[in-house]
Design an enzyme around this catalytic site. Structure first.
Site, PDB file in Angstrom:
ATOM      1  CB  SER A 181     -20.147  19.221  19.464  1.00 18.59           C
ATOM      2  OG  SER A 181     -20.002  20.468  20.277  1.00 18.59           O
ATOM      3  CG  HIS A 209     -21.244  14.774  18.774  1.00 21.01           C
ATOM      4  ND1 HIS A 209     -21.813  14.715  17.607  1.00 21.01           N
ATOM      5  CD2 HIS A 209     -21.421  15.865  19.577  1.00 21.01           C
ATOM      6  CE1 HIS A 209     -22.309  16.019  17.461  1.00 21.01           C
ATOM      7  NE2 HIS A 209     -22.357  16.640  18.673  1.00 21.01           N
ATOM      8  CE  LYS A 241     -25.815  16.629  17.822  1.00 13.58           C
ATOM      9  NZ  LYS A 241     -25.929  17.082  18.927  1.00 13.58           N
TER      10      LYS A 241
HETATM   11  C1  LIG Z   1     -26.443  18.475  19.602  1.00 15.36           C
HETATM   12  C2  LIG Z   1     -25.775  18.494  20.834  1.00 15.36           C
HETATM   13  C3  LIG Z   1     -26.804  18.829  22.089  1.00 15.36           C
HETATM   14  C4  LIG Z   1     -28.258  19.104  21.603  1.00 15.36           C
HETATM   15  O1  LIG Z   1     -28.940  17.954  21.340  1.00 15.36           O
HETATM   16  P1  LIG Z   1     -30.260  18.353  20.418  1.00 15.36           P
HETATM   17  O2  LIG Z   1     -31.002  17.074  20.475  1.00 15.36           O
HETATM   18  O3  LIG Z   1     -29.736  18.520  18.959  1.00 15.36           O
HETATM   19  O4  LIG Z   1     -30.847  19.625  20.788  1.00 15.36           O
HETATM   20  C5  LIG Z   1     -26.259  18.749  23.263  1.00 15.36           C
HETATM   21  N1  LIG Z   1     -24.781  18.501  23.719  1.00 15.36           N
HETATM   22  C6  LIG Z   1     -24.139  18.138  22.440  1.00 15.36           C
HETATM   23  C7  LIG Z   1     -22.762  17.809  22.956  1.00 15.36           C
HETATM   24  C8  LIG Z   1     -24.498  18.400  21.386  1.00 15.36           C
HETATM   25  O5  LIG Z   1     -23.719  18.243  20.325  1.00 15.36           O
END
Ligand SMILES: *Cc1c(COP(=O)(O)O)cnc(C)c1O
Length: 393
Positions: A181, A209, A241
């Site tokens: 991320s 992602h 995302k």
């Molecule tokens: C954003 C993210 C999460 C968390 O997801 P949310 O739905 O925003 O709580 C988990 N793992 C990774 C790698 C992320 O980038």
């Protein structure tokens, strides 16, 4: 001696401020595509994760509105009581169909889903082997599970193998971000799958992602690596995302997913996401997997290529990434903040990411690209990055 929480909070705040570590929320007054109005100024947003722009797609917004008119605004109860609606069921089936896996199970967020997977599957005597740069939710989940948490150097499959070999007893889960991320690079999934297989461990891939962005029909990084449920029995798909919504699902082998539905506390003791949100997410899935999704991914790839070519021509030292996450490593926290402020003054919103989100001494500008960015947006961002280079506190 009793410690005052108020005094402790105050002194930690002062320390944070002195170290340029104070975090500040910005209030977005309005959004228009990739532009956001913040403190009275319109900025080009280069820090969001809505990679395909689906959060404002008319079909997704209409599904949310129609869903709310039909099912109301709330989740009413947890899934196991009376909160599991037809819209949730339909979304789980749509996800399993899209990702070519037997089962999907919804969670309120990706953070909760990662806690659920690790807490639901692992306990004392088991091992969770993780990439050092994994998302915080995977680290927290292993702590919650009470298993041994063993981290290996970034993207080092040999390191993962050594950790697994050192823990031959109990169950083992090998967990990795698919796309990292804060770095944007990809996990070596094929090698990790071999390592997991050789050591009898279950490979768990966080597709936060990657899903919607990578792979045929946006199926994500497992698909892009030519793997499936046989090699990666469980994966996390988040909706916040590229799918432009909110929430998450764990997708994979039926026996594991059904076990989580029975025992995973972060899924059981919480209210279901509103059915309307599930309907909006399903609309986003349909777009992401179809021809419109293909066209948006092509635009996104073109933007990534244009940005990287332009950065190279200007001698900007980008990190090695072919995904929408294009970090520019700065080093010192104060310098990253100064560069972000200078970019904002030029109309570009780029996030300065500091420790503990990234390792000490590796503060960076985390630039994210979007299918809705135009050529002029990318070119303007490059000019601005060039101009603020060397800005310091
Ligand atoms: C954003 C993210 C999460 C968390 O997801 P949310 O739905 O925003 O709580 C988990 N793992 C990774 C790698 C992320 O980038």
């Amino acid at each position: 001696m009793r410690v005052s929480l108020q005094q402790r909070a105050q002194s930690l705040r002062a320390q944070r401020e002195a170290a340029h570590r104070l975090r500040r929320r910005r209030t977005v007054a309005r959004r228009d595509g990739v532009r956001a109005e913040v403190d009275g100024a319109w900025l080009l947003e280069c820090c969001g994760n809505d990679y395909l722009g689906l959060s404002r797609h008319p079909a997704v917004v209409a599904a949310l509105r129609d869903g709310a008119l039909r099912d109301g605004a709330g989740g009413v109860a947890s899934h196991l009581v009376s909160g599991h609606a037809a819209a949730h069921e339909a979304l789980e089936h749509a996800l399993a169909d899209w990702l070519q896996a037997p089962r999907a199970l919804l969670f309120g967020s990706g953070y909760l889903a990662n806690l659920a997977v690790l807490q639901g599957l692992l306990g004392e005597g088991d091992a969770c082997v993780q990439d050092r740069l994994n998302h915080a939710s995977l680290i927290d989940g292993a702590r919650l599970a009470g298993c041994a948490l063993k981290r290996y150097p970034h993207a080092d499959a040999g390191g993962a193998a050594r950790q697994l070999a050192a823990h031959p007893q109990g169950a083992a889960l090998l967990a990795t971000d698919g796309v990292f991320s804060m770095d944007g690079d990809r996990a070596p999934l094929r090698t990790l799958a071999d390592v997991a297989g050789a050591h009898g461990a279950c490979l768990y891939v966080d597709e936060a992602h990657a899903v919607g962005v990578l792979g045929d029909a946006g199926r994500g990084i497992i698909a892009a690596a030519g793997l499936g449920t046989a090699e990666a029995p469980l994966r996390l798909v988040t909706f916040g995302k590229a799918l432009g919504s909110v929430g998450a699902a764990v997708v994979g082998e039926a026996v594991l997913v059904e076990h989580l539905a029975q025992v995973a506390r972060p899924g059981i003791y919480t209210t279901a996401m509103p059915p309307a949100q599930a309907a909006a997410t399903r609309a986003a899935v349909e777009i992401a997997r179809g021809p419109e999704g293909d066209a948006l991914r092509l635009r996104l790839q073109a933007n990534i290529a244009r940005f990287r070519d332009g950065a190279r021509a200007r001698g900007l030292a980008l990190m090695p990434s072919d995904t929408p996450i294009q970090p520019l490593r700065v080093g010192a926290d104060a310098d990253a903040l100064a560069m972000a402020a200078a970019l904002e003054a030029r109309g570009y919103w780029v996030a300065a990411i500091r420790p503990p989100t990234v390792p000490e001494g590796s503060a960076r500008l985390r630039i994210t690209l979007n299918a809705l960015h135009g050529d002029a947006d990318i070119d303007g961002l490059l000019v601005a990055l060039d101009a603020v280079r060397g800005a310091s506190a």
